[in-house]
Design a protein around this motif. Sequence first.
Motif, PDB file in Angstrom:
ATOM      1  N   UNK A  27       5.518  -3.259  10.987  1.00 30.52           N
ATOM      2  CA  UNK A  27       6.408  -2.045  11.342  1.00 30.52           C
ATOM      3  C   UNK A  27       6.062  -0.655  10.410  1.00 30.52           C
ATOM      4  N   UNK A  28       5.546   0.269  10.891  1.00 26.26           N
ATOM      5  CA  UNK A  28       4.991   1.156   9.911  1.00 26.26           C
ATOM      6  C   UNK A  28       5.461   2.520  10.251  1.00 26.26           C
ATOM      7  N   UNK A  29       5.014   3.032   9.641  1.00 25.36           N
ATOM      8  CA  UNK A  29       5.962   4.527   9.455  1.00 25.36           C
ATOM      9  C   UNK A  29       4.774   5.896   9.926  1.00 25.36           C
ATOM     10  N   UNK A  30       4.749   6.416  10.955  1.00 23.70           N
ATOM     11  CA  UNK A  30       4.085   7.662  10.772  1.00 23.70           C
ATOM     12  C   UNK A  30       4.397   8.455  10.896  1.00 23.70           C
ATOM     13  N   UNK A  31       3.702  10.147  10.136  1.00 24.13           N
ATOM     14  CA  UNK A  31       4.007  10.547  10.103  1.00 24.13           C
ATOM     15  C   UNK A  31       3.131  11.915  10.159  1.00 24.13           C
ATOM     16  N   UNK A  32       3.858  12.789  11.496  1.00 23.22           N
ATOM     17  CA  UNK A  32       3.212  14.050  11.783  1.00 23.22           C
ATOM     18  C   UNK A  32       2.475  14.936  10.704  1.00 23.22           C
ATOM     19  N   UNK A  33       1.744  15.393   9.599  1.00 23.64           N
ATOM     20  CA  UNK A  33       1.672  16.467   8.396  1.00 23.64           C
ATOM     21  C   UNK A  33       2.250  17.040   8.947  1.00 23.64           C
ATOM     22  N   UNK A  34       1.655  18.585  10.100  1.00 22.11           N
ATOM     23  CA  UNK A  34       1.852  19.581  10.256  1.00 22.11           C
ATOM     24  C   UNK A  34       3.497  19.449  10.226  1.00 22.11           C
ATOM     25  N   UNK A  35       4.464  18.872  10.956  1.00 23.58           N
ATOM     26  CA  UNK A  35       5.276  19.458  11.693  1.00 23.58           C
ATOM     27  C   UNK A  35       6.047  18.226  11.010  1.00 23.58           C
ATOM     28  N   UNK A  36       6.279  17.253  10.180  1.00 26.93           N
ATOM     29  CA  UNK A  36       6.932  16.371   9.483  1.00 26.93           C
ATOM     30  C   UNK A  36       7.680  15.579  10.372  1.00 26.93           C
ATOM     31  N   UNK A  46       0.308  -1.265   0.255  1.00 24.66           N
ATOM     32  CA  UNK A  46      -0.172   0.066  -0.227  1.00 24.66           C
ATOM     33  C   UNK A  46       0.868   1.019   0.129  1.00 24.66           C
ATOM     34  N   UNK A  47       0.032   2.378  -0.500  1.00 22.07           N
ATOM     35  CA  UNK A  47       0.653   3.341  -0.912  1.00 22.07           C
ATOM     36  C   UNK A  47       0.845   3.596   1.422  1.00 22.07           C
ATOM     37  N   UNK A  48       1.173   5.547   1.679  1.00 19.31           N
ATOM     38  CA  UNK A  48       0.967   5.638   2.185  1.00 19.31           C
ATOM     39  C   UNK A  48      -0.308   6.410   2.369  1.00 19.31           C
ATOM     40  N   UNK A  49      -1.410   6.480   3.706  1.00 17.16           N
ATOM     41  CA  UNK A  49      -2.578   6.329   3.784  1.00 17.16           C
ATOM     42  C   UNK A  49      -2.453   7.560   4.837  1.00 17.16           C
TER      43      UNK A  49
END
Length: 204
Positions: A164-173, A121-124
């Motif tokens: 293993x998930x990579x989680x990104x906060x979209x307001x701060x990166x 899956x692509x990042x969601x």
Amino acid sequence: MPRGRYSLHDPHDHTLLAEEHFHCAPGPSGWRYVSQLTSLAGDHVGSVDLALDELGRPIRLELHAASWQVRGAALDGVTWVRTDPAGTQATEGNVSAHAFTGTSPAFLVATARLLRLTPSSSATRVRLVAFTDPVLAPRTVDQSWALVEREAHATDNAPLIVDEYQVTALDTGERHTVHISGDVVLAAPGIELEHLESPPSESM
């Protein structure tokens, strides 16, 4: 039915904040997680009760912390009622979001169950309402989730599947990594699994 204990830390300076004693289980309508939080001195400081439907949507959430209370559910986005410690005022909120989040490991499992990602899956992108400690103040956050690896680890019984998930906060990166097996968080910023009495339930 997995049952165990997490330790919750400040993700920045790693100060131990509380312990979360939990049990969770899949059911005919989805998944439920119940926990009690205790301070370092052993005092009760909060609780979590989260129920998801078969699609991973929150059909009931009840949080308690520092005498504050939140009750919420997926309704026209997500809707909640937050009550002050005196019980004299209740404020209702509604946001066009997918689900809730907070400091409890339950919310990481819930988001993973909602997104149902695969390694291909692509990042969601997902919009969540976060309830921040210690007064359960609501804040809308946008995150990006990607399942970067799925590994099978040998055990005495069946193989343990770890995502293993990579989680990104979209307001701060800001990015961080979350490891989940079935419905148990093995590791995440501010979260350590200290004790587990039975294996995780199988994934979605």
